[in-house]
Design an enzyme around this catalytic site. Structure first.
Site, PDB file in Angstrom:
ATOM      1  N   LYS A  17       0.762  -1.300  -0.008  1.00 22.95           N
ATOM      2  CA  LYS A  17       0.038   0.013  -0.060  1.00 22.95           C
ATOM      3  C   LYS A  17       0.741   1.235   0.041  1.00 22.95           C
ATOM      4  O   LYS A  17       1.958   1.245   0.362  1.00 22.95           O
ATOM      5  CB  LYS A  17      -1.086   0.085   0.968  1.00 22.95           C
ATOM      6  CG  LYS A  17      -0.303  -0.203   2.615  1.00 22.95           C
ATOM      7  CD  LYS A  17       0.282   1.245   3.217  1.00 22.95           C
ATOM      8  CE  LYS A  17       0.864   1.105   4.547  1.00 22.95           C
ATOM      9  NZ  LYS A  17       1.825   2.218   5.021  1.00 22.95           N
ATOM     10  N   ALA A 105      10.405  -3.673   5.590  1.00 23.61           N
ATOM     11  CA  ALA A 105      10.725  -2.400   6.522  1.00 23.61           C
ATOM     12  C   ALA A 105      10.547  -1.164   5.659  1.00 23.61           C
ATOM     13  O   ALA A 105      11.554  -0.241   5.754  1.00 23.61           O
ATOM     14  CB  ALA A 105      11.857  -2.519   7.342  1.00 23.61           C
ATOM     15  N   MET A 108       5.616   0.403   3.143  1.00 19.82           N
ATOM     16  CA  MET A 108       4.619  -0.157   2.188  1.00 19.82           C
ATOM     17  C   MET A 108       3.702  -1.034   2.711  1.00 19.82           C
ATOM     18  O   MET A 108       2.725  -1.986   1.972  1.00 19.82           O
ATOM     19  CB  MET A 108       5.079  -0.486   0.794  1.00 19.82           C
ATOM     20  CG  MET A 108       5.841   0.504   0.236  1.00 19.82           C
ATOM     21  SD  MET A 108       6.009   0.336  -1.416  1.00 19.82           S
ATOM     22  CE  MET A 108       4.527  -0.067  -2.329  1.00 19.82           C
ATOM     23  N   GLY A 110       4.310  -4.413   3.778  1.00 16.61           N
ATOM     24  CA  GLY A 110       4.530  -5.641   3.233  1.00 16.61           C
ATOM     25  C   GLY A 110       4.267  -6.828   4.489  1.00 16.61           C
ATOM     26  O   GLY A 110       3.822  -7.918   4.218  1.00 16.61           O
ATOM     27  N   ALA A 113       0.674  -7.267   4.871  1.00 14.77           N
ATOM     28  CA  ALA A 113       0.121  -8.087   3.731  1.00 14.77           C
ATOM     29  C   ALA A 113       0.172  -9.447   3.765  1.00 14.77           C
ATOM     30  O   ALA A 113      -0.657 -10.441   3.352  1.00 14.77           O
ATOM     31  CB  ALA A 113       0.611  -7.637   2.313  1.00 14.77           C
ATOM     32  N   ASP A 145      -2.428  -2.046   9.671  1.00 13.83           N
ATOM     33  CA  ASP A 145      -2.421  -1.981   8.405  1.00 13.83           C
ATOM     34  C   ASP A 145      -2.988  -3.319   7.606  1.00 13.83           C
ATOM     35  O   ASP A 145      -3.448  -3.440   6.435  1.00 13.83           O
ATOM     36  CB  ASP A 145      -1.118  -1.770   7.587  1.00 13.83           C
ATOM     37  CG  ASP A 145      -0.573  -0.388   7.729  1.00 13.83           C
ATOM     38  OD1 ASP A 145      -1.623   0.372   8.117  1.00 13.83           O
ATOM     39  OD2 ASP A 145       0.533  -0.121   7.622  1.00 13.83           O
TER      40      ASP A 145
END
Length: 307
Positions: A17, A105, A108, A110, A113, A145
């Site tokens: 993201k 790190a 975004m 990860g 996700a 997130d």
């Protein structure tokens, strides 16, 4: 031979993201900050392959450096699998094979996700039958997130960023991502922000953050130039103070044709917004010639789903 016979498990793909807008309020007693953010899921994906096992095990590989990704009980995807098993009473285990494409790190999401994909994969593998809303609620217990990575698309997040409302985004936005080989600690970036504001700023000392109408209008219009004017990240200043090398990348990309650039999340990845795929390809070439890694992506894309 059927696909099920070839792979007796479940494969789920979940997106990274970009926070196209991020406002950070004061810090609560639990250490978390009040947030208001606009998420966009982009076309860098994590793939999680889940297969039946007696215990909970994990393997990690990918196109990015995964040396810093834990492969023990501290891994967020493994925590997600254990949480789902505990909540649903599932008696067995799972082996998770994670193939990473999102910078580690890098701001975004990860790891989030991975956790989102693990929840969706294990739910399907174990036939536990949870709804997307129930999986998002479990995800929120793992990290702010994670629910968005399950939802995908474009959304507004409030609270810790995990209270989500879908946002209308027309068309496709083109981005050029510049990852960084040296990751950043999210808590350290937030700590730097607190220090810049006067250290222990409590939640009631800072106005409640909100996503401005200009951001929503820009997303709804599908106009990259309009969105470029509205991009903002409160964590950018502390990230740049901690990492002057990131500032150099940001300034270079903006000088080379990007409509705008911003630090993604808590950094150090930089996201440059461009007007078209052709403009993105040209910017990628200029960044690559200057010695930077550059990746063209687009958004919004779907959330975690079975492939």
């Amino acid at each position: 031979m059927s696909l099920v016979e070839e792979f007796p498990g479940v494969r789920v793909r979940a997106p990274g993201k970009i926070n196209v807008f991020l406002a950070v309020g004061g810090r609560h007693d639990d250490g978390y900050h009040e947030l208001a953010t606009a998420f966009q899921a982009v076309s860098l994906f994590e793939d999680v392959y889940a297969t039946h096992a007696d215990d909970f095990t994990i393997a990690v590989s990918g196109s990015v450096d995964v040396s810093g990704v834990p492969q023990d009980e501290s891994n967020l995807a493994l925590k997600a699998a254990r949480l789902l098993a505990s909540e649903t009473g599932y008696p067995g285990g799972v082996h998770l094979d994670i193939r990473k494409e999102v910078p580690v790190a890098g701001g975004m999401g990860g790891g989030s996700a991975d956790a989102a994909a693990a929840l969706v994969a294990c739910d399907a593998l174990w036939n536990t039958g949870l709804s997307s809303a129930q999986l998002q609620a479990l995800g929120a217990r793992l990290g702010a997130d994670v629910p968005f990575s399950i939802m995908g698309g474009t959304a507004i997040g409030t609270g810790r960023g995990d209270a989500l409302n879908p946002a209308l985004a027309r068309g496709r936005f083109e981005w050029v991502i510049v990852p960084n080989g040296v990751g950043m600690s999210t808590p350290r970036t937030y700590g730097e922000l607190d220090e810049m504001r006067g250290d222990a700023v409590s939640a009631d000392q800072v106005a409640d953050p909100a996503v401005p109408i200009e951001v929503l209008q820009a997303l709804r219009s599908g106009d990259a130039r309009q969105l470029a004017e509205a991009l903002h990240n409160d964590l950018q200043a502390p990230a740049l103070r901690l990492r002057p090398d990131v500032r150099e990348i940001l300034e270079f990309g903006e000088a080379q044709g990007a409509l705008a650039g911003l630090v993604s999340g808590s950094g150090p990845t930089i996201a440059f917004l461009v007007e078209s795929r052709a403009e993105g390809t040209a910017l990628e070439a200029r960044l690559t010639m200057a010695g930077y890694e550059a990746i063209g992506v687009y958004g919004p894309v779907h959330g975690a789903r079975i492939v």
